[in-house]
Design a protein around this motif. Structure first.
Motif, PDB file in Angstrom:
ATOM      1  N   HIS A   1       1.379  -6.087   8.577  1.00 58.99           N
ATOM      2  CA  HIS A   1       2.369  -6.024   9.868  1.00 58.99           C
ATOM      3  C   HIS A   1       1.571  -4.654  11.058  1.00 58.99           C
ATOM      4  O   HIS A   1       0.625  -4.499  10.160  1.00 58.99           O
ATOM      5  N   ILE A   2       1.873  -4.611  11.993  1.00 58.90           N
ATOM      6  CA  ILE A   2       1.048  -3.630  12.707  1.00 58.90           C
ATOM      7  C   ILE A   2       1.579  -2.589  12.047  1.00 58.90           C
ATOM      8  O   ILE A   2       1.220  -1.903  12.681  1.00 58.90           O
ATOM      9  N   ASP A   3       2.156  -2.079  10.986  1.00 56.55           N
ATOM     10  CA  ASP A   3       3.063  -0.889  10.851  1.00 56.55           C
ATOM     11  C   ASP A   3       1.727  -0.437   9.830  1.00 56.55           C
ATOM     12  O   ASP A   3       1.333   1.099   9.611  1.00 56.55           O
ATOM     13  N   LEU A   4       0.813  -1.792   9.266  1.00 51.56           N
ATOM     14  CA  LEU A   4      -0.941  -1.083   9.073  1.00 51.56           C
ATOM     15  C   LEU A   4      -1.303   0.248   9.702  1.00 51.56           C
ATOM     16  O   LEU A   4      -2.096   0.802   9.010  1.00 51.56           O
ATOM     17  N   VAL A   5      -1.562   0.221  10.820  1.00 48.23           N
ATOM     18  CA  VAL A   5      -2.169   0.909  11.582  1.00 48.23           C
ATOM     19  C   VAL A   5      -2.135   2.671  11.638  1.00 48.23           C
ATOM     20  O   VAL A   5      -2.488   3.365  11.419  1.00 48.23           O
TER      21      VAL A   5
ATOM     22  N   GLU B   1      -1.024   8.038   6.947  1.00 46.37           N
ATOM     23  CA  GLU B   1       0.135   7.934   5.548  1.00 46.37           C
ATOM     24  C   GLU B   1      -0.922   7.899   3.954  1.00 46.37           C
ATOM     25  O   GLU B   1      -0.440   8.462   3.031  1.00 46.37           O
ATOM     26  N   MET B   2      -2.183   7.258   4.114  1.00 47.75           N
ATOM     27  CA  MET B   2      -2.358   6.772   3.139  1.00 47.75           C
ATOM     28  C   MET B   2      -3.476   8.728   2.448  1.00 47.75           C
ATOM     29  O   MET B   2      -4.246   8.753   1.839  1.00 47.75           O
ATOM     30  N   LEU B   3      -3.610   9.290   3.808  1.00 49.58           N
ATOM     31  CA  LEU B   3      -4.573  10.593   3.714  1.00 49.58           C
ATOM     32  C   LEU B   3      -4.617  11.419   2.502  1.00 49.58           C
ATOM     33  O   LEU B   3      -5.305  11.976   1.575  1.00 49.58           O
ATOM     34  N   ASN B   4      -2.723  11.594   2.299  1.00 51.69           N
ATOM     35  CA  ASN B   4      -2.698  12.470   0.597  1.00 51.69           C
ATOM     36  C   ASN B   4      -1.932  11.345  -0.599  1.00 51.69           C
ATOM     37  O   ASN B   4      -1.700  12.061  -1.179  1.00 51.69           O
ATOM     38  N   LEU B   5      -2.826  10.359  -0.334  1.00 50.58           N
ATOM     39  CA  LEU B   5      -2.223   9.684  -1.879  1.00 50.58           C
ATOM     40  C   LEU B   5      -3.751   9.735  -2.603  1.00 50.58           C
ATOM     41  O   LEU B   5      -4.883   9.884  -2.319  1.00 50.58           O
ATOM     42  N   PRO B   6      -3.555   9.774  -3.839  1.00 49.46           N
ATOM     43  CA  PRO B   6      -4.506  10.303  -4.854  1.00 49.46           C
ATOM     44  C   PRO B   6      -5.500   8.632  -4.612  1.00 49.46           C
ATOM     45  O   PRO B   6      -4.848   8.315  -4.822  1.00 49.46           O
ATOM     46  N   ASN B   7      -6.588   8.934  -5.087  1.00 51.95           N
ATOM     47  CA  ASN B   7      -7.710   7.849  -5.273  1.00 51.95           C
ATOM     48  C   ASN B   7      -7.576   6.557  -3.966  1.00 51.95           C
ATOM     49  O   ASN B   7      -7.661   5.828  -3.695  1.00 51.95           O
ATOM     50  N   ARG B   8      -7.736   7.655  -3.018  1.00 53.05           N
ATOM     51  CA  ARG B   8      -6.780   7.267  -1.563  1.00 53.05           C
ATOM     52  C   ARG B   8      -7.874   5.527  -1.453  1.00 53.05           C
ATOM     53  O   ARG B   8      -7.237   4.630  -0.401  1.00 53.05           O
ATOM     54  N   GLU B   9      -9.482   5.188  -1.612  1.00 54.15           N
ATOM     55  CA  GLU B   9     -10.397   4.888  -1.219  1.00 54.15           C
ATOM     56  C   GLU B   9     -10.669   3.413  -2.124  1.00 54.15           C
ATOM     57  O   GLU B   9     -10.373   2.090  -1.720  1.00 54.15           O
ATOM     58  N   LYS B  10      -9.087   3.643  -3.299  1.00 55.21           N
ATOM     59  CA  LYS B  10      -9.580   2.457  -4.098  1.00 55.21           C
ATOM     60  C   LYS B  10      -8.085   1.937  -4.343  1.00 55.21           C
ATOM     61  O   LYS B  10      -7.225   0.728  -5.500  1.00 55.21           O
TER      62      LYS B  10
ATOM     63  N   ILE C   1       0.828  -1.157  -0.010  1.00 58.27           N
ATOM     64  CA  ILE C   1      -0.078   0.005  -0.007  1.00 58.27           C
ATOM     65  C   ILE C   1       0.877   0.924  -0.053  1.00 58.27           C
ATOM     66  O   ILE C   1       0.686   2.788  -1.063  1.00 58.27           O
ATOM     67  N   ILE C   2       1.851   1.392   0.895  1.00 58.67           N
ATOM     68  CA  ILE C   2       2.703   2.694   0.847  1.00 58.67           C
ATOM     69  C   ILE C   2       3.981   2.995   0.286  1.00 58.67           C
ATOM     70  O   ILE C   2       4.006   3.809  -0.655  1.00 58.67           O
ATOM     71  N   ASP C   3       4.733   1.732  -0.196  1.00 58.64           N
ATOM     72  CA  ASP C   3       5.444   1.858  -0.778  1.00 58.64           C
ATOM     73  C   ASP C   3       5.651   1.373  -1.921  1.00 58.64           C
ATOM     74  O   ASP C   3       6.356   0.531  -3.116  1.00 58.64           O
ATOM     75  N   HIS C   4       4.191   0.903  -2.645  1.00 54.48           N
ATOM     76  CA  HIS C   4       4.154   0.230  -4.008  1.00 54.48           C
ATOM     77  C   HIS C   4       4.715  -1.271  -4.248  1.00 54.48           C
ATOM     78  O   HIS C   4       5.335  -0.930  -5.710  1.00 54.48           O
ATOM     79  N   ALA C   5       4.590  -1.452  -2.911  1.00 57.31           N
ATOM     80  CA  ALA C   5       5.310  -3.182  -3.713  1.00 57.31           C
ATOM     81  C   ALA C   5       5.256  -3.340  -4.271  1.00 57.31           C
ATOM     82  O   ALA C   5       3.695  -3.640  -4.225  1.00 57.31           O
ATOM     83  N   ASP C   6       5.340  -5.194  -5.901  1.00 57.52           N
ATOM     84  CA  ASP C   6       4.554  -6.014  -6.027  1.00 57.52           C
ATOM     85  C   ASP C   6       4.058  -6.782  -5.282  1.00 57.52           C
ATOM     86  O   ASP C   6       4.688  -7.543  -4.604  1.00 57.52           O
TER      87      ASP C   6
END
Length: 254
Positions: free
Chosen positions: A88-92, A97-106, A64-69
């Motif tokens: 992973h606990i980092d998901l908390v 971190e997702m708030l500023n991403l484009p199209n964050r709900e998808k 989700i955050i680092d755009h890993a494959d």
């Protein structure tokens, strides 16, 4: 094309993760290709399927955050045909971190798109909240299973969840359906359990699964061994209940 099913209820302790693990294992036993997506920072579905979280290099968070494959995050389990994308606990922190991403709900929907055809069923284990990750899960899903615990406050909070599903259906995912309400932790000896069952049935009628998940010691013990109940004790009530649920879902989606 596979079917993506989210298991959601913002009330904790209703059996979401237990159902995800054991339904997935039962579907795989019935020769379906299944992927579990652990979208709960507690990562219980991951450890319940034998994944050692400390050894995981690439989890849902990295995708989700680092755009890993996404394919780098898929781990196999002890059951043929059953894979998992661990949490992973980092998901908390991912929600912020997702708030500023484009199209964050998808984000999750787009992430799963390249592998959707590889599986008959993708099951998403949602966290007990209605935050951005759960919104992502419901946006990525074709349908949702709502586990309902057979206890006094069972129906509390369901209206909030149904309202969220309605908003997502209107704005983000017009195809989202309710796969069914699943009664969990059912004890036929308790009058209250039977009252809850009747009430849920009266409210939601055809949307309630015929299969009921009964209270079962083996079902409670199996996650601590990192095994779904079908591998831990195939003859247990918990194993038979989830196999029956898997068959019901397969027949419903023919």
């Amino acid at each position: 094309m596979g079917k993506t099913i989210a298991l959601a209820n913002q009330k904790g302790g209703v059996g979401k993760t237990t159902t995800t693990i054991n339904l997935a294992a039962s579907l795989a036993t019935l020769e379906k290709n299944v992927l579990v997506v652990d979208a709960d920072p507690q990562a219980n579905a991951s450890s319940g399927l034998g994944v050692d979280i400390k050894q995981v290099d690439c989890s849902l968070y990295e995708c989700i955050i680092d755009h890993a494959d996404v394919r780098d995050a898929i781990y196999t389990t002890d059951i043929d045909g059953l894979d998992i994308i661990p949490s992973h606990i980092d998901l908390v922190g991912a929600e912020i971190e997702m708030l500023n991403l484009p199209n964050r709900e998808k984000i999750l929907k787009n992430m799963l798109a390249p592998i959707k055809a590889d599986y008959d069923y993708i099951l998403i284990d949602c966290s007990p909240s209605l935050g951005l990750i759960t919104v992502n899960s419901l946006t990525a899903a074709d349908s949702v299973i709502i586990p309902v615990q057979c206890e006094y406050f069972a129906l509390e909070g369901i209206s909030k969840l149904l309202n969220t599903i309605k908003i997502i259906k209107n704005k983000l995912n017009t195809g989202l359906e309710i796969e069914g309400f699943l009664l969990t932790m059912y004890d036929s000896r308790l009058r209250l359990a039977n009252q809850i069952y009747d009430e849920v049935k009266r409210h939601f009628q055809e949307l309630v699964f015929k299969t009921v998940i009964q209270r079962n010691v083996k079902l409670s013990e199996s996650p601590s061994h990192g095994l779904p109940v079908i591998l831990y004790d195939a003859d247990s009530t918990g194993s038979k209940n989830h196999l029956a649920l898997a068959k019901e879902i397969i027949n419903k989606n023919k």
